[in-house]
Design a protein around this motif. Structure first.
Motif, mmCIF file in Angstrom:
data_model
loop_
_atom_site.group_PDB
_atom_site.id
_atom_site.type_symbol
_atom_site.label_atom_id
_atom_site.label_comp_id
_atom_site.label_asym_id
_atom_site.label_seq_id
_atom_site.Cartn_x
_atom_site.Cartn_y
_atom_site.Cartn_z
ATOM 1 N N THR A 142 0.850 -1.186 0.000
ATOM 2 C CA THR A 142 0.000 0.000 0.000
ATOM 3 C C THR A 142 0.887 1.238 0.000
ATOM 4 O O THR A 142 2.109 1.155 0.188
ATOM 5 C CB THR A 142 -0.912 0.012 1.234
ATOM 6 N N ALA A 143 0.270 2.403 -0.186
ATOM 7 C CA ALA A 143 1.038 3.646 -0.183
ATOM 8 C C ALA A 143 1.711 3.864 1.166
ATOM 9 O O ALA A 143 2.849 4.334 1.242
ATOM 10 C CB ALA A 143 0.115 4.816 -0.528
ATOM 11 N N VAL A 144 1.011 3.529 2.252
ATOM 12 C CA VAL A 144 1.583 3.693 3.597
ATOM 13 C C VAL A 144 2.772 2.761 3.787
ATOM 14 O O VAL A 144 3.819 3.157 4.313
ATOM 15 C CB VAL A 144 0.504 3.422 4.663
ATOM 16 N N GLU A 145 2.642 1.521 3.341
ATOM 17 C CA GLU A 145 3.733 0.560 3.482
ATOM 18 C C GLU A 145 4.936 0.970 2.647
ATOM 19 O O GLU A 145 6.088 0.872 3.098
ATOM 20 C CB GLU A 145 3.263 -0.828 3.069
ATOM 21 N N LEU A 146 4.687 1.426 1.421
ATOM 22 C CA LEU A 146 5.787 1.817 0.547
ATOM 23 C C LEU A 146 6.559 2.998 1.129
ATOM 24 O O LEU A 146 7.798 3.029 1.085
ATOM 25 C CB LEU A 146 5.257 2.157 -0.844
ATOM 26 N N ALA A 147 5.833 3.949 1.689
ATOM 27 C CA ALA A 147 6.507 5.094 2.306
ATOM 28 C C ALA A 147 7.346 4.648 3.492
ATOM 29 O O ALA A 147 8.476 5.130 3.697
ATOM 30 C CB ALA A 147 5.473 6.131 2.737
ATOM 31 N N ALA A 148 6.826 3.723 4.285
ATOM 32 C CA ALA A 148 7.576 3.215 5.439
ATOM 33 C C ALA A 148 8.819 2.458 4.987
ATOM 34 O O ALA A 148 9.891 2.573 5.610
ATOM 35 C CB ALA A 148 6.678 2.313 6.281
ATOM 36 N N VAL A 149 8.706 1.682 3.928
ATOM 37 C CA VAL A 149 9.850 0.922 3.415
ATOM 38 C C VAL A 149 10.943 1.865 2.928
ATOM 39 O O VAL A 149 12.133 1.671 3.217
ATOM 40 C CB VAL A 149 9.398 -0.014 2.278
ATOM 41 N N ARG A 150 10.545 2.899 2.196
ATOM 42 C CA ARG A 150 11.546 3.837 1.684
ATOM 43 C C ARG A 150 12.230 4.595 2.819
ATOM 44 O O ARG A 150 13.439 4.853 2.764
ATOM 45 C CB ARG A 150 10.873 4.798 0.705
ATOM 46 N N HIS A 151 11.466 4.947 3.837
ATOM 47 C CA HIS A 151 12.052 5.607 5.012
ATOM 48 C C HIS A 151 13.065 4.684 5.686
ATOM 49 O O HIS A 151 14.179 5.104 6.027
ATOM 50 C CB HIS A 151 10.926 5.987 5.984
ATOM 51 N N LEU A 152 12.702 3.432 5.847
ATOM 52 C CA LEU A 152 13.594 2.473 6.489
ATOM 53 C C LEU A 152 14.848 2.241 5.660
ATOM 54 O O LEU A 152 15.961 2.132 6.196
ATOM 55 C CB LEU A 152 12.846 1.163 6.720
ATOM 56 N N HIS A 153 14.689 2.198 4.343
ATOM 57 C CA HIS A 153 15.847 1.977 3.464
ATOM 58 C C HIS A 153 16.806 3.154 3.548
ATOM 59 O O HIS A 153 18.034 2.962 3.622
ATOM 60 C CB HIS A 153 15.373 1.786 2.023
ATOM 61 N N ARG A 154 16.281 4.371 3.553
ATOM 62 C CA ARG A 154 17.149 5.554 3.651
ATOM 63 C C ARG A 154 17.900 5.573 4.978
ATOM 64 O O ARG A 154 19.093 5.889 5.031
ATOM 65 C CB ARG A 154 16.317 6.835 3.497
ATOM 66 N N ALA A 155 17.207 5.226 6.058
ATOM 67 C CA ALA A 155 17.855 5.223 7.370
ATOM 68 C C ALA A 155 18.953 4.169 7.439
ATOM 69 O O ALA A 155 20.035 4.408 7.993
ATOM 70 C CB ALA A 155 16.812 4.981 8.459
ATOM 71 N N ALA A 156 18.695 2.986 6.877
ATOM 72 C CA ALA A 156 19.703 1.918 6.877
ATOM 73 C C ALA A 156 20.898 2.304 6.009
ATOM 74 O O ALA A 156 22.057 2.052 6.380
ATOM 75 C CB ALA A 156 19.088 0.615 6.385
ATOM 76 N N ALA A 157 20.632 2.922 4.852
ATOM 77 C CA ALA A 157 21.725 3.351 3.977
ATOM 78 C C ALA A 157 22.581 4.414 4.651
ATOM 79 O O ALA A 157 23.808 4.441 4.487
ATOM 80 C CB ALA A 157 21.156 3.879 2.661
ATOM 81 N N ALA A 158 21.948 5.293 5.434
ATOM 82 C CA ALA A 158 22.708 6.324 6.146
ATOM 83 C C ALA A 158 23.618 5.713 7.202
ATOM 84 O O ALA A 158 24.762 6.145 7.385
ATOM 85 C CB ALA A 158 21.743 7.327 6.781
ATOM 86 N N VAL A 159 23.120 4.696 7.923
ATOM 87 C CA VAL A 159 23.952 4.011 8.908
ATOM 88 C C VAL A 159 25.134 3.323 8.221
ATOM 89 O O VAL A 159 26.276 3.383 8.703
ATOM 90 C CB VAL A 159 23.111 2.984 9.695
ATOM 91 N N LEU A 160 24.877 2.680 7.088
ATOM 92 C CA LEU A 160 25.953 2.025 6.354
ATOM 93 C C LEU A 160 26.995 3.038 5.898
ATOM 94 O O LEU A 160 28.203 2.810 6.041
ATOM 95 C CB LEU A 160 25.375 1.283 5.143
ATOM 96 N N ALA A 161 26.555 4.146 5.342
ATOM 97 C CA ALA A 161 27.484 5.141 4.826
ATOM 98 C C ALA A 161 28.320 5.760 5.941
ATOM 99 O O ALA A 161 29.488 6.100 5.739
ATOM 100 C CB ALA A 161 26.720 6.227 4.075
ATOM 101 N N ALA A 162 27.722 5.919 7.120
ATOM 102 C CA ALA A 162 28.452 6.492 8.248
ATOM 103 C C ALA A 162 29.400 5.480 8.872
ATOM 104 O O ALA A 162 30.454 5.849 9.403
ATOM 105 C CB ALA A 162 27.469 7.010 9.301
ATOM 106 N N GLY A 163 29.043 4.197 8.836
ATOM 107 C CA GLY A 163 29.835 3.179 9.502
ATOM 108 C C GLY A 163 29.623 3.215 11.003
ATOM 109 O O GLY A 163 29.006 4.144 11.542
ATOM 110 N N VAL A 164 30.139 2.199 11.681
ATOM 111 C CA VAL A 164 29.982 2.138 13.133
ATOM 112 C C VAL A 164 30.563 3.378 13.794
ATOM 113 O O VAL A 164 29.989 3.936 14.732
ATOM 114 C CB VAL A 164 30.657 0.867 13.682
ATOM 115 N N SER A 165 31.708 3.836 13.301
ATOM 116 C CA SER A 165 32.374 4.983 13.917
ATOM 117 C C SER A 165 31.565 6.263 13.795
ATOM 118 O O SER A 165 31.684 7.157 14.637
ATOM 119 C CB SER A 165 33.758 5.184 13.294
ATOM 120 N N GLY A 166 30.729 6.370 12.759
ATOM 121 C CA GLY A 166 29.973 7.601 12.550
ATOM 122 C C GLY A 166 28.497 7.497 12.851
ATOM 123 O O GLY A 166 27.792 8.516 12.869
ATOM 124 N N ALA A 167 27.997 6.278 13.101
ATOM 125 C CA ALA A 167 26.564 6.078 13.357
ATOM 126 C C ALA A 167 26.290 6.283 14.836
ATOM 127 O O ALA A 167 26.170 5.333 15.607
ATOM 128 C CB ALA A 167 26.124 4.686 12.907
#
Length: 639
Positions: A142-167
């Protein structure tokens, strides 16, 4: 900044509470959060009933209201400073609290399977080009689920890009906020994966003893894989959504035969779990695991849990006793993962057990080792809650070969895997199932190393590697062994290596008398341990790509900016070994890491890290698949 605090000093906290409290901070205070948490970690914590109190300074007291040991609401964190509730002290406190697991559902009673979802419409204006019969398209997001998935993906990608030292705490809180949004949208599996990643990032930053980089890499790979598959519609949505709780099915009458018991020891919990097999050959578990308040006493608590009574019906036997006895159960309930329910309607009485050499236990050892490994590796691709009980366990007959130097020169115990007494099976490395020095595993393996030639029937957990490795859990005597284990009658010919200590007298006298490594107790011509017998310590240079994948998780995307000479050396090593795809993936990962736009002043423009996360996920997935293939080939004799 590393934050070190004893998790036993603080109550647990629900992930959504962390997200809410940190989100209430101003941008200025969010920048100070990690430093504030480090300072707060040095302050003493006092508990009075359901309240934990911390004196921030002479005038400020922080109070956490945690009924049952868990802060379940934002209002449960109170601070006496002038900036409260939007103060950094509250946010620092929830950052230090260990993340609480999802509230346990009433598992002992059978639960109904979740009803199929009826919301089969997609987002407004979103085309659906798949055929109606396509199972992937039958239940789109659904539109609500898709928005939640994209939010979660962006947050996970940000943690990956920062690494443990920067997250830091802010990045973790954003990931938890996205996880809470996904849970509210009914996306339970990706939400749970996100909480797991946040927990492992915390463990890595604090230097927790149970932190393993490989686990954090696996968690990020799973989370990014789930969100990518959900957003692109490349897998059945119902399977990716997951369920809020584990369902228990009614099983009626069950005749269970105990197999073994093992300790459970984590940073927050300790206990024991018993394994049993029923007449149909299915495995089941009964667990006795409780939170612990003192890490120093956790290992003895886990060992002592083996003496606790099995909580199933009216059974009055301990986990150690059940590992050698049986149970007759009426009104049984069992989850898909094999966990037995202990509801009020369940009745169980003690019954006779079965030897490992008799049915139904004996059939577990009748499957070839390579087939067992294939089963275990296939189960790793399933969601954790969907894996059959014992899918990662191997049941083997082996002959001990003695010790030989491993990678780095450390001694390792080797054994020859046999089938029906035949020689010529793969040589496997036997490892302790848990490395904690206060558990008996390591001492027991050291004693087994003194008995080359001893034949054993073993249960172990597969260690995925490019050579055969097994985490040893329990041992017994194989059929027709010339020198059986010299155990007392009440031990039924088997030993739980994590709960019981072997003695020299328990081993066959002729086995321990042999001081020559590789000289079997029965005088057969088993080859000595030397360079030709021990598994090769080096395989294809998969580590060249794998360590870059891991380095990214540790220090972020900027870790992939070595000199061109280093990049060329990695590329040449992979191509020389025939791993051209790995070389291309590594080049692509480095290019993606460096591809960041800059403004007119040369400053990096913040992006969503989408391309970089995709490149990392591709490389991590390739490494995972290659490692699985190498493990399977090693056990089949092709590696």
């Amino acid at each position: 900044m590393s934050v070190t605090a004893r998790t036993s000093d603080w109550p647990g906290v629900r992930p959504e509470v962390v997200a809410e409290v940190v989100a209430g901070l101003s941008a200025r205070l969010q920048k100070r959060l990690d430093g504030a948490a480090a300072k707060l970690a040095e302050r003493p914590v006092a508990r009075e009933g359901d309240e934990w109190r911390v004196e921030v300074d002479e005038e400020t007291v922080l109070v956490l209201h945690a009924p049952g040991g868990v802060v379940a609401a934002e209002a449960g964190v109170r601070c006496g400073c002038l900036l409260a509730p939007a103060c950094v002290h509250r946010a620092a406190a929830v950052t230090l609290c260990p993340l609480a697991e999802a509230k346990a559902e009433p598992g002992p009673e059978p639960e109904q399977e979740p009803e199929p979802r009826s919301d089969t419409h997609g987002a407004p204006g979103e085309p659906n080009g798949r055929p109606a019969a396509d199972p992937i398209a039958a239940d789109p997001l659904t539109a609500v689920e898709l928005a939640a998935v994209r939010h979660l993906h962006r947050a996970a990608a940000a943690v990956l890009a920062a690494g443990v030292s920067g997250a830091g705490a802010v990045s973790q809180a954003e990931l938890l906020r996205a996880a809470h949004r996904a849970r509210l949208a009914g996306l339970h599996r990706p939400a749970a994966a996100a909480v797991t990643v946040a927990t492992r990032v915390r463990a890595a930053r604090s230097g927790a003893p149970d932190h393993r980089l490989v686990d954090l890499v696996a968690g990020l790979r799973e989370l990014l894989g789930l969100t990518t598959a959900l957003a692109t519609g490349t897998a059945p949505v119902a399977e990716l959504r997951g369920t809020a709780r584990q369902a228990y099915r009614e099983e009626g009458g069950l005749r269970l035969y105990g197999l073994f018991a093992e300790p459970v020891l984590t940073a927050t919990h300790a206990g024991a779990v018993s394994w049993a097999v029923d007449a149909d050959g299915r495995l089941s578990t009964i667990a006795e695991v409780m939170p612990h308040d003192d890490a120093a006493a956790a290992a003895p608590q886990a060992v002592g849990a083996g003496n606790r009574t099995v909580r199933l019906g009216d059974a009055a036997l301990s986990h150690r006793e059940f590992s050698r006895a049986g149970l007759a159960v009426q009104g049984a309930t069992r989850s898909g993962g094999g966990r037995l329910g202990a509801g009020a309607s369940v009745r169980a009485v003690r019954a006779t057990g079965a030897a490992w050499t008799a049915e139904p236990a004996a059939r577990l050892w009748s499957e070839p080792a390579s087939a067992q490994v294939a089963r275990a590796l296939a189960a790793q691709e399933l969601p954790y809650e969907s894996r059959p009980a014992g899918s990662d366990l191997l049941f083997l007959d082996v002959t001990l070969l003695g010790t030989a130097p491993g990678p780095g020169g450390a001694p390792q115990l080797l054994a020859r895997c046999t089938a029906s007494g035949a020689q010529g099976g793969p040589v496997i490395v036997l490892r302790p199932a848990h490395e904690h020095p206060d558990l008996p595993f390591r001492a027991n393996l050291a004693l087994l190393a003194t008995a080359p030639g001893l034949r054993l029937r073993v249960i172990g957990r597969l260690e995925r590697a490019d050579r055969p490795e097994l985490r040893l859990l329990a041992i017994g005597t194989p059929p027709a062994a010339p020198d059986p284990l010299a155990l007392s009658a009440d031990r039924a010919g088997r030993v739980n290596l994590g709960l019981e200590r072997l003695q020299t007298a328990d081993l066959a006298a002729s086995a321990t008398a042999s001081a020559t490594v590789g000289e079997p107790a029965d005088g057969s011509a088993e080859e000595p341990v030397d360079g030709s017998t021990a598994p090769a310590p080096y395989g294809p240079p998969v580590h060249v790509l794998g360590r870059r994948v891991e380095q990214t998780v540790t220090t972020g995307r900027h870790a992939l900016a070595p000199s061109e000479a280093s990049a060329a050396a990695d590329r040449g090593l992979l191509r020389a070994a025939g791993l051209a795809t790995a070389a291309e993936l590594l080049d692509g990962l480095r290019a993606s890491a460096a591809n960041q736009q800059r403004d007119v002043f040369g400053r990096i423009v913040t992006d969503d890290h989408e391309d970089f996360a995709t490149a990392w996920l591709t490389a991590a997935s390739y490494t995972e698949e290659l490692a699985t293939a190498l493990c399977a080939s090693a056990w089949s004799g092709e590696g």
